[in-house]
Design an enzyme around this catalytic site. Structure first.
Site, PDB file in Angstrom:
ATOM      1  NE  ARG A 114      52.456 -29.808   6.471  1.00 29.96           N
ATOM      2  CZ  ARG A 114      52.442 -30.987   7.108  1.00 29.96           C
ATOM      3  NH1 ARG A 114      52.895 -31.091   8.326  1.00 29.96           N
ATOM      4  NH2 ARG A 114      51.979 -32.046   6.494  1.00 29.96           N
TER       5      ARG A 114
ATOM      6  NE  ARG B   7      46.753 -38.649   7.972  1.00 22.75           N
ATOM      7  CZ  ARG B   7      47.886 -37.959   7.830  1.00 22.75           C
ATOM      8  NH1 ARG B   7      48.987 -38.386   8.428  1.00 22.75           N
ATOM      9  NH2 ARG B   7      47.922 -36.867   7.099  1.00 22.75           N
TER      10      ARG B   7
ATOM     11  NE  ARG C 223      48.389 -34.806   2.932  1.00 21.93           N
ATOM     12  CZ  ARG C 223      48.387 -36.113   3.213  1.00 21.93           C
ATOM     13  NH1 ARG C 223      47.484 -36.909   2.685  1.00 21.93           N
ATOM     14  NH2 ARG C 223      49.291 -36.600   4.010  1.00 21.93           N
TER      15      ARG C 223
ATOM     16  CE  LYS D  19      57.069 -34.648   7.178  1.00 20.65           C
ATOM     17  NZ  LYS D  19      56.531 -35.207   5.924  1.00 20.65           N
TER      18      LYS D  19
ATOM     19  NE  ARG E 147      50.298 -41.545   6.071  1.00 19.75           N
ATOM     20  CZ  ARG E 147      50.861 -40.343   6.101  1.00 19.75           C
ATOM     21  NH1 ARG E 147      52.069 -40.172   6.602  1.00 19.75           N
ATOM     22  NH2 ARG E 147      50.223 -39.315   5.596  1.00 19.75           N
TER      23      ARG E 147
HETATM   24  P1  ADP Z   1      51.759 -35.720   6.314  1.00 14.74           P
HETATM   25  O1  ADP Z   1      52.954 -36.068   7.114  1.00 14.74           O
HETATM   26  O2  ADP Z   1      51.218 -36.849   5.558  1.00 14.74           O
HETATM   27  O3  ADP Z   1      51.915 -34.510   5.466  1.00 14.74           O
HETATM   28  P2  ADP Z   1      50.566 -34.565   8.705  1.00 14.74           P
HETATM   29  O4  ADP Z   1      49.992 -35.526   9.643  1.00 14.74           O
HETATM   30  O5  ADP Z   1      51.868 -33.929   9.015  1.00 14.74           O
HETATM   31  O6  ADP Z   1      50.591 -35.305   7.299  1.00 14.74           O
HETATM   32  O7  ADP Z   1      49.535 -33.387   8.441  1.00 14.74           O
HETATM   33  C1  ADP Z   1      48.194 -33.656   8.129  1.00 14.74           C
HETATM   34  C2  ADP Z   1      47.457 -32.347   7.915  1.00 14.74           C
HETATM   35  O8  ADP Z   1      47.482 -31.581   9.136  1.00 14.74           O
HETATM   36  C3  ADP Z   1      48.070 -31.422   6.862  1.00 14.74           C
HETATM   37  O9  ADP Z   1      47.628 -31.719   5.547  1.00 14.74           O
HETATM   38  C4  ADP Z   1      47.540 -30.068   7.345  1.00 14.74           C
HETATM   39  O10 ADP Z   1      46.166 -29.901   7.039  1.00 14.74           O
HETATM   40  C5  ADP Z   1      47.642 -30.201   8.865  1.00 14.74           C
HETATM   41  N1  ADP Z   1      48.966 -29.766   9.375  1.00 14.74           N
HETATM   42  C6  ADP Z   1      49.876 -30.516  10.041  1.00 14.74           C
HETATM   43  N2  ADP Z   1      50.947 -29.782  10.375  1.00 14.74           N
HETATM   44  C7  ADP Z   1      50.718 -28.534   9.901  1.00 14.74           C
HETATM   45  C8  ADP Z   1      51.470 -27.326   9.914  1.00 14.74           C
HETATM   46  N3  ADP Z   1      52.694 -27.244  10.483  1.00 14.74           N
HETATM   47  N4  ADP Z   1      50.918 -26.238   9.317  1.00 14.74           N
HETATM   48  C9  ADP Z   1      49.706 -26.289   8.748  1.00 14.74           C
HETATM   49  N5  ADP Z   1      48.952 -27.384   8.698  1.00 14.74           N
HETATM   50  C10 ADP Z   1      49.440 -28.519   9.274  1.00 14.74           C
HETATM   51  P1  ADP Z   2      55.517 -38.661   6.796  1.00 14.60           P
HETATM   52  O1  ADP Z   2      55.520 -38.591   8.298  1.00 14.60           O
HETATM   53  O2  ADP Z   2      56.691 -37.977   6.172  1.00 14.60           O
HETATM   54  O3  ADP Z   2      54.222 -38.201   6.203  1.00 14.60           O
HETATM   55  P2  ADP Z   2      55.416 -41.567   7.209  1.00 14.60           P
HETATM   56  O4  ADP Z   2      56.544 -41.854   8.122  1.00 14.60           O
HETATM   57  O5  ADP Z   2      54.038 -41.575   7.762  1.00 14.60           O
HETATM   58  O6  ADP Z   2      55.691 -40.185   6.397  1.00 14.60           O
HETATM   59  O7  ADP Z   2      55.518 -42.611   6.002  1.00 14.60           O
HETATM   60  C1  ADP Z   2      54.557 -42.607   4.948  1.00 14.60           C
HETATM   61  C2  ADP Z   2      54.241 -44.035   4.545  1.00 14.60           C
HETATM   62  O8  ADP Z   2      55.382 -44.618   3.922  1.00 14.60           O
HETATM   63  C3  ADP Z   2      53.899 -44.953   5.714  1.00 14.60           C
HETATM   64  O9  ADP Z   2      52.924 -45.870   5.249  1.00 14.60           O
HETATM   65  C4  ADP Z   2      55.216 -45.657   6.023  1.00 14.60           C
HETATM   66  O10 ADP Z   2      55.011 -46.949   6.586  1.00 14.60           O
HETATM   67  C5  ADP Z   2      55.837 -45.758   4.644  1.00 14.60           C
HETATM   68  N1  ADP Z   2      57.308 -45.652   4.656  1.00 14.60           N
HETATM   69  C6  ADP Z   2      58.095 -44.879   5.434  1.00 14.60           C
HETATM   70  N2  ADP Z   2      59.403 -45.041   5.121  1.00 14.60           N
HETATM   71  C7  ADP Z   2      59.436 -45.928   4.107  1.00 14.60           C
HETATM   72  C8  ADP Z   2      60.491 -46.531   3.334  1.00 14.60           C
HETATM   73  N3  ADP Z   2      61.781 -46.220   3.539  1.00 14.60           N
HETATM   74  N4  ADP Z   2      60.146 -47.405   2.370  1.00 14.60           N
HETATM   75  C9  ADP Z   2      58.849 -47.720   2.148  1.00 14.60           C
HETATM   76  N5  ADP Z   2      57.811 -47.195   2.838  1.00 14.60           N
HETATM   77  C10 ADP Z   2      58.106 -46.323   3.808  1.00 14.60           C
END
Ligand code: ADP
Ligand code: ADP
Length: 215
Positions: free
Chosen positions: A90, A162, A173, A15, A129
């Site tokens: 979420r 992270r 998660r 995303k 990541r």
């Molecule tokens: P990822 O894309 O890997 O799931 P995020 O950076 O979006 O990670 O979120 C990291 C953490 O921040 C989540 O595991 C949660 O603890 C918190 N978080 C982020 N967005 C939300 C949301 N919309 N509602 C509740 N918790 C959130």
């Molecule tokens: P989200 O925001 O949904 O948690 P991220 O955009 O942070 O996801 O992507 C998660 C991890 O996967 C990052 O390390 C990113 O560089 C990698 N990634 C994203 N898109 C792809 C893809 N199409 N193929 C391989 N790795 C990817």
């Protein structure tokens, strides 16, 4: 092109990666609740302190904290010409609250893009990541390394891992996603605005699929 967007999908689906690219190409601000929470933590705000235990354990931060934070963000004045919500809503209560705050602003969601990626790929993506400490740009040790090790291509910030990007935490998660977040797709599905895309393959290929469903 649709401009009021929700990017939806499990942690690690891509995303943030896709949102940053769309933001650059079309000047639509990305609103990442995860990035805003991490910024609050590094600034030591009360919100950051309240959120940290949940985040470090892979659990969702309580809805009331998140909803107030997003309401504030929409009030910042750069959202009149579109926005990309990344990582919000979420939970179903967050989706209901989003509808309420958009109604008050005479706005609505145009598209929900659901990025589909199998769990095994998710674990590889999350454990490899790395992210920029200042702008949140995502990298990957294998799939998308920065040009200079440990340094963000976009702003020169420190690229770090992270604390919640471990295999153990990603399982928690994914469980949170299945129980609390997946139902949000059905909530918007009733309006016919959800588009599912295959999130596997090269980042460029996924971007092509994304742009196609926004036309
Ligand atoms: P990822 O894309 O890997 O799931 P995020 O950076 O979006 O990670 O979120 C990291 C953490 O921040 C989540 O595991 C949660 O603890 C918190 N978080 C982020 N967005 C939300 C949301 N919309 N509602 C509740 N918790 C959130
Ligand atoms: P989200 O925001 O949904 O948690 P991220 O955009 O942070 O996801 O992507 C998660 C991890 O996967 C990052 O390390 C990113 O560089 C990698 N990634 C994203 N898109 C792809 C893809 N199409 N193929 C391989 N790795 C990817």
């Amino acid at each position: 092109m649709s401009r009021n967007l929700i990017f939806f999908g499990p942690p690690g689906a891509g995303k943030g990666t896709q949102a940053k690219r769309l933001m650059e190409d079309h000047s639509i601000p990305q609103i990442s609740t995860g990035d805003i929470l991490r910024a609050n933590r590094s600034q030591g705000t009360e919100l950051g302190r309240k959120a940290q235990g949940f985040m470090d354990n892979g659990k969702l931060v309580p809805d009331n904290l998140i909803i107030d934070m997003v309401d504030d963000r929409f009030g910042q004045g750069d959202c009149d010409n579109g926005w990309i919500l990344d990582g919000f809503p979420r939970t179903v209560p967050q989706a209901v609250a989003l509808d309420g705050l958009l109604n008050r602003r005479d706005a609505g969601v145009d598209r929900v893009v659901l990025l589909k990626v199998p769990d095994d790929d998710i674990v590889d993506r999350i454990t490899g990541r790395r992210v920029c400490r200042t702008c949140g740009a995502p990298y990957h040790v294998t799939f998308k390394p920065p040009a200079v090790d440990g340094v963000c291509d976009a702003d020169g910030g420190e690229v770090y891992q992270r604390a919640d990007d471990t295999e153990e935490k990603v399982r928690v998660r994914l469980d949170e996603y299945a129980h609390n977040t997946a139902p949000v797709a059905a909530y918007f599905g009733q309006r016919g605005i959800v588009r599912e895309i295959d999130g596997t393959g090269e980042i460029d290929e996924v971007y092509g699929r994304l742009v196609a469903v926004l036309e």
